[in-house]
Design a protein around this motif. Structure first.
Motif, short mmCIF file in Angstrom:
data_model
loop_
_atom_site.label_atom_id
_atom_site.label_comp_id
_atom_site.label_asym_id
_atom_site.label_seq_id
_atom_site.Cartn_x
_atom_site.Cartn_y
_atom_site.Cartn_z
N GLY A 206 0.78 -1.22 0.00
CA GLY A 206 0.00 0.00 0.00
C GLY A 206 0.81 1.28 0.00
N LEU A 207 2.13 1.19 -0.21
CA LEU A 207 2.95 2.39 -0.24
C LEU A 207 2.99 3.03 -1.63
N LEU A 208 2.58 2.30 -2.65
CA LEU A 208 2.43 2.83 -4.00
C LEU A 208 1.03 2.48 -4.49
N PRO A 209 0.41 3.36 -5.28
CA PRO A 209 -0.93 3.02 -5.80
C PRO A 209 -0.87 1.86 -6.78
N ARG A 210 -1.90 1.05 -6.78
CA ARG A 210 -1.97 -0.04 -7.73
C ARG A 210 -2.14 0.51 -9.14
N PRO A 211 -1.47 -0.09 -10.11
CA PRO A 211 -1.60 0.42 -11.48
C PRO A 211 -3.02 0.26 -11.99
N GLN A 212 -3.47 1.21 -12.80
CA GLN A 212 -4.81 1.13 -13.34
C GLN A 212 -4.93 -0.03 -14.31
N ALA A 213 -6.14 -0.60 -14.36
CA ALA A 213 -6.36 -1.70 -15.31
C ALA A 213 -6.29 -1.18 -16.73
N ASP A 214 -6.85 -0.01 -16.97
CA ASP A 214 -6.78 0.61 -18.28
C ASP A 214 -6.88 2.12 -18.12
N PHE A 215 -6.57 2.85 -19.19
CA PHE A 215 -6.60 4.30 -19.17
C PHE A 215 -7.56 4.78 -20.24
N ASP A 216 -8.48 5.69 -19.85
CA ASP A 216 -9.43 6.21 -20.83
C ASP A 216 -8.82 7.34 -21.67
N ASP A 217 -7.59 7.75 -21.33
CA ASP A 217 -6.85 8.73 -22.14
C ASP A 217 -5.45 8.17 -22.37
#
Length: 304
Positions: free
Chosen positions: A143-154
């Motif tokens: 929890g010290l870094l945010p989890r990577p997004q599954a996808d990016f809308d941009d």
């Protein structure tokens, strides 16, 4: 970090912090690194030399040898040897809040005590044993870094903009029936080759007078922004639709016209919309004919 009145390093009366020091020292017998840790009390005015001296005393190390204090931040693979006059406490206060309290090694932010060689080099370098990818994964899990997004809308928000990542992101969204993706103010559409229930009056209303990018990417969002920019600036607007054959240009044009006429006429089956849509095929034929004529002229010029 817990705070109390300082009682060491000659800084009584100041707020003090507990620093956890992890020695990485090779013993003369086995050459295996020593793993025992110690806790040193320091203030913001305590220097690296002060902290090293307290750690040597606590760990009962050979004071005749030369030691260095190393700040390790596994995110990004950083390992920084502190200068003698640096303040380790100031370093800790820049770490994530969770890592400041006890800063165990598994959280990825901590101090190492290492021994220098006679030529000034360091015998043991920690980060060589751990790849950056492994370190980053550990920090994400804790929890010290945010989890990577599954996808990016941009697509402009991709952490690493490569063709592979771009196509992977589009594919991931397509499999979730998200056929629209932004690239800044450009809308990328992937033909689903089937009808999706995302073009009814409810969606026209949803995207009406909304800032581009505020909602999920959609062709109606582009139409809405164009329409209200025309009303606000009193300047003609233009939407360019391009793509390979079969990519869905005609259908995208139909959806744009549907949304624009709905916004302007406040009706979803107006005669204006039917007239414009009916003229679409004729305009496409004229464009294709003009394109073929231009190619024929170029071929004739080359032959001459």
């Amino acid at each position: 970090m817990s705070v109390k009145e300082a009682g060491s390093s000659g800084h009584r009366g100041q707020a003090a912090y507990h620093l956890h020091i992890y020695p990485q020292l090779a013993t003369s017998e086995s050459q295996a690194p020593c793993q025992a840790s110690c806790r040193v009390t320091a203030t913001k005015d305590s220097t690296t030399s002060d902290v090293i001296q307290d750690a040597i005393t606590s760990l009962q190390l050979d004071g005749s040898k030369r030691y260095v204090l190393v700040e390790v931040k596994e995110t990004g693979g950083e390992e920084w040897v502190l200068d003698a006059n640096d303040s380790p406490v100031h370093r800790v206060l820049l770490w994530p809040r969770r890592a400041q309290d006890e800063h165990p090694q598994e959280d990825g932010y901590y101090f190492l005590l290492q021994e220098r060689n006679a030529d000034g080099t360091i015998k043991y370098v920690h980060m060589q044993l751990m790849s950056q990818a492994t370190a980053t994964r550990r920090l994400v899990e804790r929890g010290l870094l945010p989890r990577p997004q599954a996808d990016f809308d941009d697509l402009c928000n991709l952490p690493e903009l490569t063709e592979e990542n771009l196509l992977k992101n589009l594919k991931h969204r397509f499999l979730q029936q998200k056929i629209y993706t932004y690239a800044g103010s450009i809308l990328v559409a992937v033909n689903p080759f089937k009808f999706l229930p995302i073009y009814n009056p409810k969606y026209v209303k949803m995207y009406e007078n909304q800032q581009l990018g505020k909602l999920e990417p959609h062709v109606f969002a582009l139409a809405d922004v164009t329409y209200y920019a025309m009303l606000r600036k009193h300047v003609n607007q233009c939407i360019v639709i391009s793509g390979e054959s079969g990519s869905g240009k005609t259908q995208s044009t139909n959806f744009l016209i549907h949304c624009l006429t709905a916004l302007s006429q406040k009706g979803y089956a107006s005669g204006v919309e039917r007239t414009i849509l009916g003229a679409g095929p004729v305009l496409e034929v004229l464009w294709a004919k003009s394109h073929l004529c231009q190619e024929a002229r170029l071929s004739s010029a080359c032959a001459v």
